[in-house]
Design a protein around this motif. Sequence first.
Motif, PDB file in Angstrom:
ATOM      1  N   ARG A  98       3.434 -13.438  89.968  1.00  0.00           N
ATOM      2  CA  ARG A  98       3.735 -12.086  89.492  1.00  0.00           C
ATOM      3  C   ARG A  98       3.752 -12.038  87.973  1.00  0.00           C
ATOM      4  O   ARG A  98       4.200 -12.968  87.321  1.00  0.00           O
ATOM      5  CB  ARG A  98       5.092 -11.621  90.020  1.00  0.00           C
ATOM      6  CG  ARG A  98       5.111 -11.532  91.518  1.00  0.00           C
ATOM      7  CD  ARG A  98       4.271 -10.348  91.945  1.00  0.00           C
ATOM      8  NE  ARG A  98       4.136 -10.391  93.381  1.00  0.00           N
ATOM      9  CZ  ARG A  98       3.082  -9.999  94.043  1.00  0.00           C
ATOM     10  NH1 ARG A  98       2.056  -9.508  93.414  1.00  0.00           N
ATOM     11  NH2 ARG A  98       3.026 -10.068  95.340  1.00  0.00           N
ATOM     12  N   ASP A  99       3.268 -10.944  87.434  1.00  0.00           N
ATOM     13  CA  ASP A  99       3.290 -10.715  85.994  1.00  0.00           C
ATOM     14  C   ASP A  99       4.739 -10.545  85.563  1.00  0.00           C
ATOM     15  O   ASP A  99       5.476  -9.744  86.111  1.00  0.00           O
ATOM     16  CB  ASP A  99       2.476  -9.461  85.676  1.00  0.00           C
ATOM     17  CG  ASP A  99       2.313  -9.225  84.191  1.00  0.00           C
ATOM     18  OD1 ASP A  99       2.900  -9.968  83.398  1.00  0.00           O
ATOM     19  OD2 ASP A  99       1.588  -8.286  83.845  1.00  0.00           O
TER      20      ASP A  99
ATOM     21  N   CYS B 233      -4.408  -2.914  79.402  1.00  0.00           N
ATOM     22  CA  CYS B 233      -4.897  -3.554  80.621  1.00  0.00           C
ATOM     23  C   CYS B 233      -5.934  -4.616  80.255  1.00  0.00           C
ATOM     24  O   CYS B 233      -6.829  -4.374  79.453  1.00  0.00           O
ATOM     25  CB  CYS B 233      -5.517  -2.503  81.530  1.00  0.00           C
ATOM     26  SG  CYS B 233      -6.075  -3.146  83.113  1.00  0.00           S
TER      27      CYS B 233
ATOM     28  N   ARG C 208      -5.216 -10.023  86.499  1.00  0.00           N
ATOM     29  CA  ARG C 208      -5.226  -8.699  85.897  1.00  0.00           C
ATOM     30  C   ARG C 208      -3.809  -8.436  85.405  1.00  0.00           C
ATOM     31  O   ARG C 208      -2.854  -8.623  86.158  1.00  0.00           O
ATOM     32  CB  ARG C 208      -5.616  -7.728  87.005  1.00  0.00           C
ATOM     33  CG  ARG C 208      -6.115  -6.425  86.594  1.00  0.00           C
ATOM     34  CD  ARG C 208      -6.688  -5.692  87.825  1.00  0.00           C
ATOM     35  NE  ARG C 208      -6.995  -4.364  87.416  1.00  0.00           N
ATOM     36  CZ  ARG C 208      -6.154  -3.336  87.533  1.00  0.00           C
ATOM     37  NH1 ARG C 208      -5.006  -3.494  88.126  1.00  0.00           N
ATOM     38  NH2 ARG C 208      -6.488  -2.159  87.062  1.00  0.00           N
ATOM     39  N   PHE C 209      -3.658  -8.002  84.139  1.00  0.00           N
ATOM     40  CA  PHE C 209      -2.332  -7.895  83.547  1.00  0.00           C
ATOM     41  C   PHE C 209      -2.141  -6.590  82.790  1.00  0.00           C
ATOM     42  O   PHE C 209      -3.060  -6.106  82.144  1.00  0.00           O
ATOM     43  CB  PHE C 209      -2.091  -9.079  82.591  1.00  0.00           C
ATOM     44  CG  PHE C 209      -2.234 -10.401  83.278  1.00  0.00           C
ATOM     45  CD1 PHE C 209      -1.203 -10.930  84.031  1.00  0.00           C
ATOM     46  CD2 PHE C 209      -3.427 -11.089  83.214  1.00  0.00           C
ATOM     47  CE1 PHE C 209      -1.345 -12.140  84.689  1.00  0.00           C
ATOM     48  CE2 PHE C 209      -3.579 -12.297  83.865  1.00  0.00           C
ATOM     49  CZ  PHE C 209      -2.541 -12.820  84.603  1.00  0.00           C
ATOM     50  N   ASP C 210      -0.932  -6.049  82.872  1.00  0.00           N
ATOM     51  CA  ASP C 210      -0.515  -4.841  82.146  1.00  0.00           C
ATOM     52  C   ASP C 210      -1.379  -3.628  82.467  1.00  0.00           C
ATOM     53  O   ASP C 210      -1.643  -2.793  81.599  1.00  0.00           O
ATOM     54  CB  ASP C 210      -0.509  -5.089  80.629  1.00  0.00           C
ATOM     55  CG  ASP C 210       0.478  -6.166  80.226  1.00  0.00           C
ATOM     56  OD1 ASP C 210       1.537  -6.272  80.876  1.00  0.00           O
ATOM     57  OD2 ASP C 210       0.186  -6.909  79.277  1.00  0.00           O
ATOM     58  N   CYS C 211      -1.798  -3.503  83.701  1.00  0.00           N
ATOM     59  CA  CYS C 211      -2.655  -2.388  84.109  1.00  0.00           C
ATOM     60  C   CYS C 211      -1.827  -1.351  84.857  1.00  0.00           C
ATOM     61  O   CYS C 211      -1.097  -1.685  85.804  1.00  0.00           O
ATOM     62  CB  CYS C 211      -3.794  -2.891  84.996  1.00  0.00           C
ATOM     63  SG  CYS C 211      -4.856  -4.101  84.169  1.00  0.00           S
TER      64      CYS C 211
ATOM     65  N   PRO D 128      -3.192   0.671  89.983  1.00  0.00           N
ATOM     66  CA  PRO D 128      -3.195  -0.414  90.974  1.00  0.00           C
ATOM     67  C   PRO D 128      -4.514  -0.449  91.740  1.00  0.00           C
ATOM     68  O   PRO D 128      -4.752   0.366  92.628  1.00  0.00           O
ATOM     69  CB  PRO D 128      -2.017  -0.057  91.884  1.00  0.00           C
ATOM     70  CG  PRO D 128      -1.919   1.433  91.797  1.00  0.00           C
ATOM     71  CD  PRO D 128      -2.402   1.813  90.421  1.00  0.00           C
TER      72      PRO D 128
ATOM     73  N   GLY E 143      -3.462  -4.976  92.124  1.00  0.00           N
ATOM     74  CA  GLY E 143      -2.500  -4.619  91.084  1.00  0.00           C
ATOM     75  C   GLY E 143      -2.533  -5.593  89.928  1.00  0.00           C
ATOM     76  O   GLY E 143      -3.584  -5.918  89.398  1.00  0.00           O
ATOM     77  N   ASN E 144      -1.344  -6.062  89.529  1.00  0.00           N
ATOM     78  CA  ASN E 144      -1.203  -7.013  88.425  1.00  0.00           C
ATOM     79  C   ASN E 144      -0.795  -8.380  88.967  1.00  0.00           C
ATOM     80  O   ASN E 144      -0.053  -8.462  89.937  1.00  0.00           O
ATOM     81  CB  ASN E 144      -0.128  -6.545  87.443  1.00  0.00           C
ATOM     82  CG  ASN E 144      -0.559  -5.338  86.650  1.00  0.00           C
ATOM     83  OD1 ASN E 144      -1.545  -5.385  85.939  1.00  0.00           O
ATOM     84  ND2 ASN E 144       0.180  -4.240  86.776  1.00  0.00           N
TER      85      ASN E 144
ATOM     86  N   SER F  91     -12.653  -6.857  88.411  1.00  0.00           N
ATOM     87  CA  SER F  91     -11.802  -5.755  88.838  1.00  0.00           C
ATOM     88  C   SER F  91     -12.632  -4.738  89.622  1.00  0.00           C
ATOM     89  O   SER F  91     -13.826  -4.578  89.362  1.00  0.00           O
ATOM     90  CB  SER F  91     -11.188  -5.083  87.607  1.00  0.00           C
ATOM     91  OG  SER F  91     -10.506  -3.908  87.966  1.00  0.00           O
TER      92      SER F  91
END
Length: 114
Positions: free
Chosen positions: A10-11, A26, A46-49, A52, A78-79, A100
């Motif tokens: 998890r981010d 993102c 994928r981070f800070d997006c 979802p 999602g992230n 993505s």
Amino acid sequence: MGKMKVVVLRDEAVRGESVAMAAGNCRLHTWAVGQQGQGLGVQGGRFDCANPVGFRVQLRKDRKFLPDEVIGESWGYGNGAIRAYGVCKGKGTYFGETRSDTGNKKQGDRGVRC
């Protein structure tokens, strides 16, 4: 193809609370391929997006003059970060790619040679 192990990390920026994200934060990330014996693994995510959507991480073998061969693949949503695993398919250059569902992609460094 054999079973694939998927690990979801998890981010840290998202802990179940409401998080405001500015436009443009993102990002996709793909780490370098790791090797242990004949086994290969790569991590991407994928981070800070704010949106979802799904994404996938692919482990690929570079093939000149042909499409790159996908030798391992995992999916996420999602992230977060996930890992894809595969086995060496002969000498050559291997790399990871995070894709993505929005159409963006990020390749990692090339360099592992089995």
